[in-house]
Motif scaffolding. Sequence first.
Motif, mmCIF file in Angstrom:
data_model
loop_
_atom_site.group_PDB
_atom_site.id
_atom_site.type_symbol
_atom_site.label_atom_id
_atom_site.label_comp_id
_atom_site.label_asym_id
_atom_site.label_seq_id
_atom_site.Cartn_x
_atom_site.Cartn_y
_atom_site.Cartn_z
ATOM 1 N N LEU A 258 0.866 -1.173 0.000
ATOM 2 C CA LEU A 258 0.000 0.000 0.000
ATOM 3 C C LEU A 258 0.906 1.228 0.000
ATOM 4 C CD1 LEU A 258 -2.609 -1.099 2.717
ATOM 5 C CD2 LEU A 258 -2.800 -1.334 0.230
ATOM 6 N N SER A 259 1.009 1.871 -1.133
ATOM 7 C CA SER A 259 1.919 3.001 -1.263
ATOM 8 C C SER A 259 1.372 4.221 -0.524
ATOM 9 C CB SER A 259 2.114 3.351 -2.739
ATOM 10 O OG SER A 259 0.981 4.057 -3.220
ATOM 11 N N PRO A 260 2.216 5.224 -0.309
ATOM 12 C CA PRO A 260 1.712 6.476 0.265
ATOM 13 C C PRO A 260 0.580 7.096 -0.542
ATOM 14 C CG PRO A 260 4.097 6.423 0.355
ATOM 15 C CD PRO A 260 3.686 5.234 -0.453
ATOM 16 N N GLN A 261 0.552 6.801 -1.849
ATOM 17 C CA GLN A 261 -0.542 7.325 -2.674
ATOM 18 C C GLN A 261 -1.885 6.715 -2.271
ATOM 19 O OE1 GLN A 261 0.475 9.754 -4.178
ATOM 20 N NE2 GLN A 261 2.015 9.439 -5.731
ATOM 21 N N VAL A 262 -1.843 5.537 -1.676
ATOM 22 C CA VAL A 262 -3.049 4.907 -1.117
ATOM 23 C C VAL A 262 -3.347 5.470 0.270
ATOM 24 C CG1 VAL A 262 -4.017 2.721 -0.287
ATOM 25 C CG2 VAL A 262 -2.739 2.781 -2.447
ATOM 26 N N THR A 294 -10.116 13.298 -3.388
ATOM 27 C CA THR A 294 -10.592 13.104 -2.018
ATOM 28 C C THR A 294 -10.729 14.435 -1.300
ATOM 29 O OG1 THR A 294 -9.506 10.941 -1.924
ATOM 30 C CG2 THR A 294 -10.118 11.942 0.174
ATOM 31 N N ALA A 295 -9.743 15.315 -1.472
ATOM 32 C CA ALA A 295 -9.840 16.641 -0.851
ATOM 33 C C ALA A 295 -11.066 17.384 -1.353
ATOM 34 C CB ALA A 295 -8.568 17.430 -1.144
ATOM 35 N N GLN A 296 -11.293 17.330 -2.651
ATOM 36 C CA GLN A 296 -12.455 18.009 -3.219
ATOM 37 C C GLN A 296 -13.761 17.408 -2.703
ATOM 38 O OE1 GLN A 296 -11.560 17.558 -7.403
ATOM 39 N NE2 GLN A 296 -10.383 19.464 -7.493
ATOM 40 N N TYR A 297 -13.782 16.093 -2.507
ATOM 41 C CA TYR A 297 -14.984 15.416 -1.994
ATOM 42 C C TYR A 297 -15.361 15.974 -0.619
ATOM 43 C CZ TYR A 297 -18.113 11.630 -0.564
ATOM 44 O OH TYR A 297 -19.201 10.901 -0.121
ATOM 45 N N LYS A 358 -12.408 -1.442 9.375
ATOM 46 C CA LYS A 358 -12.222 -1.808 7.973
ATOM 47 C C LYS A 358 -10.739 -1.776 7.631
ATOM 48 C CE LYS A 358 -16.668 0.051 6.358
ATOM 49 N NZ LYS A 358 -17.301 1.068 5.483
ATOM 50 N N PRO A 359 -10.243 -2.789 6.904
ATOM 51 C CA PRO A 359 -8.847 -2.757 6.473
ATOM 52 C C PRO A 359 -8.560 -1.535 5.607
ATOM 53 C CG PRO A 359 -9.814 -4.930 6.105
ATOM 54 C CD PRO A 359 -10.941 -4.011 6.451
ATOM 55 N N LEU A 360 -7.312 -1.143 5.562
ATOM 56 C CA LEU A 360 -6.943 0.042 4.794
ATOM 57 C C LEU A 360 -7.302 -0.107 3.321
ATOM 58 C CD1 LEU A 360 -3.438 0.775 6.374
ATOM 59 C CD2 LEU A 360 -5.579 1.983 6.807
ATOM 60 N N GLU A 361 -7.114 -1.304 2.762
ATOM 61 C CA GLU A 361 -7.398 -1.483 1.344
ATOM 62 C C GLU A 361 -8.886 -1.349 1.046
ATOM 63 O OE1 GLU A 361 -7.115 -5.709 3.095
ATOM 64 O OE2 GLU A 361 -6.193 -3.728 3.370
ATOM 65 N N VAL A 362 -9.742 -1.726 1.993
ATOM 66 C CA VAL A 362 -11.185 -1.556 1.821
ATOM 67 C C VAL A 362 -11.545 -0.075 1.878
ATOM 68 C CG1 VAL A 362 -13.442 -2.019 2.853
ATOM 69 C CG2 VAL A 362 -11.739 -3.850 2.700
ATOM 70 N N GLN A 363 -10.951 0.647 2.803
ATOM 71 C CA GLN A 363 -11.197 2.088 2.886
ATOM 72 C C GLN A 363 -10.769 2.781 1.596
ATOM 73 O OE1 GLN A 363 -10.173 4.063 6.657
ATOM 74 N NE2 GLN A 363 -9.717 2.052 7.531
ATOM 75 N N TYR A 364 -9.677 2.328 1.009
ATOM 76 C CA TYR A 364 -9.193 2.920 -0.240
ATOM 77 C C TYR A 364 -10.172 2.648 -1.384
ATOM 78 C CZ TYR A 364 -6.073 3.899 -4.193
ATOM 79 O OH TYR A 364 -5.523 4.401 -5.345
ATOM 80 N N ARG A 365 -10.636 1.413 -1.498
ATOM 81 C CA ARG A 365 -11.583 1.088 -2.572
ATOM 82 C C ARG A 365 -12.877 1.894 -2.423
ATOM 83 N NH1 ARG A 365 -9.739 -4.310 -1.717
ATOM 84 N NH2 ARG A 365 -11.609 -4.807 -0.507
ATOM 85 N N LEU A 367 -13.128 4.819 -1.134
ATOM 86 C CA LEU A 367 -12.824 6.189 -1.552
ATOM 87 C C LEU A 367 -12.842 6.319 -3.070
ATOM 88 C CD1 LEU A 367 -9.981 7.647 0.701
ATOM 89 C CD2 LEU A 367 -12.110 8.759 0.059
ATOM 90 N N GLN A 368 -12.315 5.318 -3.761
ATOM 91 C CA GLN A 368 -12.356 5.349 -5.221
ATOM 92 C C GLN A 368 -13.794 5.387 -5.724
ATOM 93 O OE1 GLN A 368 -9.812 1.857 -6.045
ATOM 94 N NE2 GLN A 368 -8.370 3.254 -7.019
ATOM 95 N N GLU A 369 -14.647 4.620 -5.069
ATOM 96 C CA GLU A 369 -16.068 4.614 -5.459
ATOM 97 C C GLU A 369 -16.717 5.959 -5.155
ATOM 98 O OE1 GLU A 369 -17.693 1.338 -3.330
ATOM 99 O OE2 GLU A 369 -16.569 -0.183 -4.466
ATOM 100 N N LYS A 370 -16.433 6.526 -4.001
ATOM 101 C CA LYS A 370 -17.012 7.816 -3.625
ATOM 102 C C LYS A 370 -16.639 8.910 -4.619
ATOM 103 C CE LYS A 370 -17.176 7.454 1.445
ATOM 104 N NZ LYS A 370 -16.563 7.980 2.714
ATOM 105 N N THR A 371 -15.363 8.914 -5.019
ATOM 106 C CA THR A 371 -14.857 9.983 -5.872
ATOM 107 C C THR A 371 -14.980 9.660 -7.351
ATOM 108 O OG1 THR A 371 -12.619 9.061 -5.743
ATOM 109 C CG2 THR A 371 -13.227 10.719 -4.100
ATOM 110 N N ASN A 372 -15.407 8.433 -7.660
ATOM 111 C CA ASN A 372 -15.516 7.993 -9.057
ATOM 112 C C ASN A 372 -14.190 8.164 -9.789
ATOM 113 O OD1 ASN A 372 -16.894 6.906 -11.289
ATOM 114 N ND2 ASN A 372 -17.427 8.934 -12.070
ATOM 115 N N PHE A 373 -13.105 7.766 -9.107
ATOM 116 C CA PHE A 373 -11.778 7.887 -9.697
ATOM 117 C C PHE A 373 -10.984 6.628 -9.386
ATOM 118 C CE2 PHE A 373 -7.274 9.102 -9.681
ATOM 119 C CZ PHE A 373 -7.167 9.724 -10.918
ATOM 120 N N VAL A 374 -10.732 5.834 -10.402
ATOM 121 C CA VAL A 374 -9.984 4.594 -10.249
ATOM 122 C C VAL A 374 -8.684 4.718 -11.047
ATOM 123 C CG1 VAL A 374 -9.956 2.112 -10.621
ATOM 124 C CG2 VAL A 374 -12.079 3.245 -9.942
#
Length: 468
Positions: A258-262, A294-297, A358-365, A367-374
């Motif tokens: 899980l990179s810092p970008q995650v 995410t910031a914009q969200y 929730k695991p970090l990877e679940v929180q990340y996924r 967030l991708q759904e919330k922001t519509n950015f994959v």
Amino acid sequence: MAGIRFGTDGWRGVIAEDFTFARVAQAAVAAAEVLAQTSGKGSAPVLVGYDRRFLSQEFAQTAAQAVAQAGFTVLLADQPATTPALSYAVCHYQAMGALVITASHNPSQYNGLKVKGAFGGSVSPAVTQQIEARLEQPLPQRLGGTITSFDPWPGYVEALQKQVNVPQIQAGLQSWRVWVDVMHGAAAGGMTRILGNCIQELRTERDVLFGGQPPEPLPQYLQELTQTLQRHTGQQVGLVFDGDGDRIAGMDGQGHFLSPQVLIPILIQHLAQHRGLTGRVVKTISGSELITKTAQYYGLPVVETPIGFKYIAQEMLQGDVLLGGEESGGIGYGHYLPERDALLSALYLLEAVATTQKPLEVQYRELQEKTNFVSTYNRIDVHLPDESSRERLVQRLAAQPPLMIAEIPVSKTWSGDGYKFYLADQSWLLIRFSGTEPLLRLYCESPTQAQGQTILAWARRWVESGGQ
């Protein structure tokens, strides 16, 4: 020997070749003299600290003695500590700044010097330029200097414990295994001091060779953490710190990196949603677009800077910053110090896990759904054979930047701290030269992993062909 030059975060050099006792003494006194002028605290002490690298303690003692002989009051750490611990100590002791002997994440043959200002963060490029200019002057000899030892850990640990809800984290992690890989570095024992036995640290023993790999939180150097996670089942989280404890990365329960970008988007969400904090989000040019999304969200303004936490620190000094983060894992918080701190980031991430379960990877996924950015993010480093090859590539990028990359048209080009190419398929590629090693860093974000690998493969071929 190459001249002493300060890069993105301090001066670094190969031990006994560029980084010598005489040069450390010279650089330390020059830094102390400039800190005395720029801090407005000429009578305040100068802190000197060090990491666990080969001869770091001896280099720190040399620096302390030279600064004391120049007439300054010196507080010298009595044991290795993280760079953020020294930055906190600057504020705690109301010092004019700190000199930290560390080469951070660089390979074991390197050591270095980081200079921290009276505000508890990296000094600006203008200050390091003044230090470089003063290096040519003879070392002053004055009366009145003293050296006193101090323990950097207790005050720092207490300060971090105040930033989070420690009992909530401990209770929320009872059913989790939390592994922290300190990579033989200066952060060893830190998380245990803060949270007790709800976490388990790996590679805590001092090893000046760092197991034969750089103490940098990248997946290729994290075999032990990967294998540890894969040996166990159930709810798990892995975190990893670099050699001086100011960079962080992570791993999920299956040992996937899980990179810092995650992690940065997760941290923004946690601070905004669960802690109710606001402020600007500061990212470097190499940061993922999901940070912006995410910031914009959450209705937070975004500022973009060149690479180097010193630029983020300057934004923090202006105020109203929630979080500042860089691709390499340096993340800091405006409500704490204008300094990156891997242990504080780890605490916030564990607080997010304890809060959501929730695991970090679940929180990340999510967030991708919330922001519509994959997207997927990758970085590779290409070693350059010599300085002339670097200069040829620089000239090529300036005179004839590519118009097509991996058969994808370039829609926009940005130049400043490297060259960033925005592509027609929503991908981007950043080409940037390292400030401390003979490396070319290639960064890419793309809608799919396959497309990102194709773009990076093209970039590697382009570099190896001399930009043809």
